[in-house]
Design a protein around this motif. Structure first.
Motif, PDB file in Angstrom:
ATOM      1  N   ARG A 125       0.939  -1.143  -0.052  1.00 38.62           N
ATOM      2  CA  ARG A 125      -0.133  -0.112  -0.101  1.00 38.62           C
ATOM      3  C   ARG A 125       0.973   1.070  -0.033  1.00 38.62           C
ATOM      4  O   ARG A 125       2.071   1.149   0.345  1.00 38.62           O
ATOM      5  CB  ARG A 125      -0.936  -0.147   1.368  1.00 38.62           C
ATOM      6  CG  ARG A 125      -0.257  -0.035   2.457  1.00 38.62           C
ATOM      7  CD  ARG A 125      -1.358  -0.138   3.441  1.00 38.62           C
ATOM      8  NE  ARG A 125      -0.723   0.195   4.940  1.00 38.62           N
ATOM      9  CZ  ARG A 125      -1.524  -0.185   6.090  1.00 38.62           C
ATOM     10  NH1 ARG A 125      -2.907  -0.625   6.182  1.00 38.62           N
ATOM     11  NH2 ARG A 125      -1.016   0.098   7.324  1.00 38.62           N
ATOM     12  N   TYR A 126       0.557   2.371  -0.344  1.00 38.21           N
ATOM     13  CA  TYR A 126       1.342   3.592  -0.753  1.00 38.21           C
ATOM     14  C   TYR A 126       0.947   4.575   0.281  1.00 38.21           C
ATOM     15  O   TYR A 126       1.756   5.903   0.349  1.00 38.21           O
ATOM     16  CB  TYR A 126       0.906   3.837  -2.347  1.00 38.21           C
ATOM     17  CG  TYR A 126       1.571   2.984  -3.097  1.00 38.21           C
ATOM     18  CD1 TYR A 126       2.937   3.238  -3.482  1.00 38.21           C
ATOM     19  CD2 TYR A 126       1.032   1.895  -3.421  1.00 38.21           C
ATOM     20  CE1 TYR A 126       3.503   2.051  -4.609  1.00 38.21           C
ATOM     21  CE2 TYR A 126       1.405   0.812  -4.374  1.00 38.21           C
ATOM     22  CZ  TYR A 126       2.786   0.989  -4.876  1.00 38.21           C
ATOM     23  OH  TYR A 126       3.246   0.035  -5.750  1.00 38.21           O
ATOM     24  N   ASP A 127       0.125   4.510   1.177  1.00 32.53           N
ATOM     25  CA  ASP A 127      -0.421   5.681   2.237  1.00 32.53           C
ATOM     26  C   ASP A 127       0.608   5.794   3.299  1.00 32.53           C
ATOM     27  O   ASP A 127       0.914   6.720   3.895  1.00 32.53           O
ATOM     28  CB  ASP A 127      -1.729   5.821   2.419  1.00 32.53           C
ATOM     29  CG  ASP A 127      -2.256   4.470   2.846  1.00 32.53           C
ATOM     30  OD1 ASP A 127      -1.634   3.463   2.924  1.00 32.53           O
ATOM     31  OD2 ASP A 127      -3.574   4.337   3.524  1.00 32.53           O
ATOM     32  N   TYR A 178       2.925  -0.558   7.131  1.00 28.10           N
ATOM     33  CA  TYR A 178       1.958  -1.773   7.879  1.00 28.10           C
ATOM     34  C   TYR A 178       2.439  -1.663   9.319  1.00 28.10           C
ATOM     35  O   TYR A 178       3.632  -1.071   9.603  1.00 28.10           O
ATOM     36  CB  TYR A 178       2.058  -3.075   7.416  1.00 28.10           C
ATOM     37  CG  TYR A 178       1.155  -3.427   6.334  1.00 28.10           C
ATOM     38  CD1 TYR A 178      -0.317  -3.639   6.169  1.00 28.10           C
ATOM     39  CD2 TYR A 178       1.641  -3.136   4.952  1.00 28.10           C
ATOM     40  CE1 TYR A 178      -0.926  -3.572   5.165  1.00 28.10           C
ATOM     41  CE2 TYR A 178       0.943  -3.451   3.716  1.00 28.10           C
ATOM     42  CZ  TYR A 178      -0.379  -3.821   3.762  1.00 28.10           C
ATOM     43  OH  TYR A 178      -1.158  -3.916   2.566  1.00 28.10           O
TER      44      TYR A 178
END
Length: 210
Positions: free
Chosen positions: A200-202, A205
């Motif tokens: 994911r790019y936001d 984790y």
């Protein structure tokens, strides 16, 4: 970068003391690969990738992954020319991937698995200049061996350059910009979290870092 047209160009990298010197070719501005897309069927990754992994080895070693589109052409080690013998080596997990490091300053420039070879290249023809903009001429380099190379996991071929070791001050390469533009994927490989999850790019984790 002022030009929005993706352009392949060389960048210099090194360990802290300069014993390890390399060139990588990156296409910038970066275009992150599509998520949840079936992998290509040929040996090319089709996309370069920038990502941070939250697994224990990557997190503790501070490795910023740069995976190249085609390592045999996009990575050239200028020194040393026999990295498997001349660099320090650490393996973990299944022992397949070599976490190579400089024996003088302990800088980790790249991770490697597979076969390598020495080759004669004309750096001027490839558009590579020295750090002062001068010519570099013909050089002997070490690179991943193209014959049998396969960028796709879980093959026996793997090269990941540590983005933190790309030399600062080169126009077009700024890791802060990569993060701000959301070019950096965050991968969940931490053993405590269970099965690996898609990047994911936001934000990272659990257990990861920007």
């Amino acid at each position: 970068m002022s030009d929005s047209t993706p352009t392949r160009r060389p960048f210099h990298g090194s360990c802290h003391c300069g014993s390890v010197q390399y060139i990588i070719f990156l296409t910038l501005p970066h275009q992150p690969p599509p998520i949840a897309t079936p992998p290509p069927t040929d040996s090319s990754r089709a996309n370069q990738e920038f990502y941070r992994c939250n697994c224990t080895p990557c997190q503790k070693a501070g490795h910023f992954h740069i995976r190249l589109a085609w390592s045999p052409e996009d990575f050239m080690l200028l020194s040393p020319l026999d990295p498997m013998a001349q660099l320090g080596d650490y393996t973990c997990n299944d022992g397949r991937i070599h976490w190579l490091f400089c024996k003088k300053c302990a800088g980790r420039c790249f991770l490697f698995a597979g076969a390598g070879e020495m080759a004669e290249v004309d750096l001027d023809e490839l558009g590579v200049q020295d750090k002062d903009g001068g010519k570099m001429g013909k050089r002997t380099i070490w690179r991943p061996k193209a014959e049998g190379w396969d960028e796709q996991r879980p093959s026996g071929c793997y090269l990941s350059v540590n983005g933190y070791t790309v030399d600062a001050g080169q126009e077009g390469f700024e890791l802060g910009e990569f993060t701000a533009n959301k070019w950096v994927g965050y991968v969940d490989c931490l053993e405590l979290n269970g099965p690996e999850r898609d990047p994911r790019y936001d934000k990272p984790y659990e257990g990861g870092a920007f």
